[in-house]
Design an enzyme around this catalytic site. Structure first.
Site, PDB file in Angstrom:
ATOM      1  N   SER A 163       0.836  -1.192   0.000  1.00  0.00           N
ATOM      2  CA  SER A 163       0.000   0.000   0.000  1.00  0.00           C
ATOM      3  C   SER A 163       0.873   1.245   0.000  1.00  0.00           C
ATOM      4  CB  SER A 163      -0.890  -0.034   1.234  1.00  0.00           C
ATOM      5  OG  SER A 163      -1.147   1.261   1.692  1.00  0.00           O
ATOM      6  N   LYS A 164       0.391   2.258  -0.683  1.00  0.00           N
ATOM      7  CA  LYS A 164       1.100   3.534  -0.789  1.00  0.00           C
ATOM      8  C   LYS A 164       1.383   4.139   0.582  1.00  0.00           C
ATOM      9  CE  LYS A 164      -0.023   5.637  -5.261  1.00  0.00           C
ATOM     10  NZ  LYS A 164       1.205   5.173  -5.850  1.00  0.00           N
ATOM     11  N   ARG A 165       0.555   3.755   1.558  1.00  0.00           N
ATOM     12  CA  ARG A 165       0.757   4.298   2.902  1.00  0.00           C
ATOM     13  C   ARG A 165       2.132   3.960   3.448  1.00  0.00           C
ATOM     14  NH1 ARG A 165      -3.605   2.042   6.076  1.00  0.00           N
ATOM     15  NH2 ARG A 165      -1.974   1.691   7.602  1.00  0.00           N
ATOM     16  N   TYR A 166       2.689   2.845   2.991  1.00  0.00           N
ATOM     17  CA  TYR A 166       3.980   2.398   3.507  1.00  0.00           C
ATOM     18  C   TYR A 166       5.149   2.820   2.611  1.00  0.00           C
ATOM     19  CZ  TYR A 166       1.033  -0.554   6.415  1.00  0.00           C
ATOM     20  OH  TYR A 166       0.088  -1.007   7.294  1.00  0.00           O
ATOM     21  N   GLY A 167       4.850   3.374   1.463  1.00  0.00           N
ATOM     22  CA  GLY A 167       5.909   3.795   0.548  1.00  0.00           C
ATOM     23  C   GLY A 167       5.543   3.476  -0.888  1.00  0.00           C
TER      24      GLY A 167
END
Ligand code: GLU
Length: 476
Positions: free
Chosen positions: A257-261
């Site tokens: 997920s983009k939340r993690y990079g």
């Protein structure tokens, strides 16, 4: 399949940006074809007109190339099974869907969206979670179908899933997988816009393009029984299936997920990851050799890779820290020349390739990604803003002493500069660490930089004295 030339494929859909997981799947398919001296085919599955993203195909091809991959057949180069874009193969799918209709393995369905929505609603109220088409149009007589077609009623073509049949296939990784045909919906094969669905086009093309091994993420396992039924309806030989573990965030249940990079294959390159480092990391996401060896070139991977060694697990963790470490290792190992080449686009304005070659050995080991370069070396071309609050309490004494030494020569050798500063530190009874930290901050504005004495020599006496004067507030 035995005795046939191995042919693997990657079949991207231009519905968005290419994901890092796609590169891992591509890597395995590509490596397997190379290892067995087979062919690797690239096919663009652009039949979903609603989710089609303009320019995505070009970007996908570009990013595949930037990771260093090529293909034996496909877009740009063509091949014996052209065209390699599904949107250009509509007549082929029409012909094969007609063949299934003639065999009684597919049928026309004229149900409106409205009716289907009501049907699904009704099934849900009865507690059915995976709703299925109720075969309303299967009851139409031949004449009714002909009349509807003459009247140009919109229609789709559905596959007629046989009742009470066990559908099985052998997966090289997950072994035998079986489901009851009663659980399978009468899947749409041709949509009302005349385009095939993924399920139909993938089977027709994998067969016509003589694909021997289908290696893809295991999220496709639920679709495979439908494909198997289609192969059987046509009387075609099944390819080998190998469903590989999907990627998930380290320590989380979920997929990347983009939340993690970064998640996009290009994003990683834009952030200053080296393709070779990313690929080396991806090799191990679902596969491992029998040895402890961790650093692999593509050629070595091709030699050691085998489908049998792919892990039988549902998900593998994408460890961003490990990738970062791996990237740092690869940056460190670059020659100075190569470093300058790949890092130029990350360098601050005013720094050229020649300069990068000069400082390469000072900075390579300090970088985990190339995008950290700008911050690390900007002080070479830009006077720093020095926050005096981060200087130590003896900063004035330290800087005055340093200045008196640096002023002595027009151009220092590293050794002499070092010796002279050390002598001064000793004579004045300074603490070495504190002295150099103040000097570093005054010249660069930062606590972490390339080695400071080397940096002083590169900056040159005049520039360094000017910076020291500025912190000491000495007007020229
Ligand atoms: N077009 C599909 C995708 O986007 C291909 C899946 C498969 O490999 O069969 O992933």
């Amino acid at each position: 399949m035995a005795g046939k030339k191995v042919r693997t494929r990657m079949a991207p859909s231009p519905t968005g940006e290419y994901h890092i997981g796609h590169i891992r799947t591509l890597l395995y398919n590509w490596a397997f074809a190379k290892k067995i001296k087979g062919d690797f085919i690239l096919r663009i599955e652009d039949t979903d007109r609603e989710r089609y993203v303009e320019g995505a195909t070009e970007r996908i091809l570009e990013v595949i190339k930037s990771y260093g991959f090529d293909w034996d057949e496909g877009p740009e180069i063509g091949g014996p099974y052209e065209p390699y874009f599904q949107s250009k193969r509509l007549e082929i799918y029409q012909k094969y869907s007609q063949e299934l209709i003639d065999k009684g393995a597919a049928y026309h369905c004229f149900c409106s969206e409205d009716r289907l929505a009501k049907m699904r609603e009704e099934q849900k109220t009865r507690g059915i979670v995976s709703t299925k088409y109720d075969r309303f149009c299967l009851k139409l007589t031949k004449d009714e179908v002909v009349k509807n077609l003459e009247n140009k009623l919109p229609y789709v073509i559905r596959m007629k899933v046989p009742d009470n049949k066990v559908v099985s296939f052998n997966d090289i990784i997950s072994d035998k997988i079986s489901v009851s045909s009663n659980e399978i919906d009468d899947q749409v094969l041709i949509k009302s816009d005349g385009f095939p669905t993924y399920h139909f086009a993938v089977v027709v093309d994998d067969h016509l393009m003589k694909i021997t091994h289908i290696m893809r993420g295991n999220d496709w396992i639920p679709s495979t029984p439908k494909h198997v039924l289609l192969y059987q309806s046509f009387g075609w030989e099944l390819p080998y299936f190998a469903h590989i573990p999907n990627l998930k965030e380290m320590g989380a249940e979920k997929k990347l997920s983009k939340r993690y990079g970064a998640v996009g294959a290009k994003e990683f390159l834009d952030e200053g990851y080296l393709p070779a480092a990313v690929l080396n990391y991806l090799m191990f996401l679902g596969w491992s050799p029998d040895t402890e060896k961790e650093i692999y070139t593509l050629e070595e991977f091709v030699k050691d890779f085998s489908i049998e060694k792919i892990h039988k697990t549902d998900l593998v963790s994408f460890d961003r820290k490990k990738l970062l470490w791996m990237n740092g290792q690869y940056i460190q190992k670059l020659t100075d020349e190569n470093f300058a080449e790949v890092s130029l686009k990350f360098a601050p304005e005013g720094i050229d390739k020649k300069f990068l070659i000069k400082i390469a050995s000072l900075v390579k080991s300090r970088l985990k990604t190339l995008s950290e370069l700008k911050d690390l070396i900007e002080f070479f071309v830009k006077k720093p803003k020095v926050d005096k609050k981060i200087l130590g309490e003896s900063w004035e004494k330290h800087l005055r002493s340093a200045k008196s030494i640096i002023e002595k020569e027009d151009s220092w050798s590293l050794e002499d500069l070092n010796d002279n500063l050390m002598k001064e530190i000793e004579e004045k009874g300074f603490k070495t660490g504190k002295f150099f930290m103040d000097l570093r901050i005054a010249i660069t504005g930062k606590k972490e930089t390339p080695p400071i004495n080397d940096s002083i020599i590169i900056l040159g006496k005049d520039e360094v004295i000017e910076r020291l004067n500025s912190v000491l507030s000495i007007k020229p």
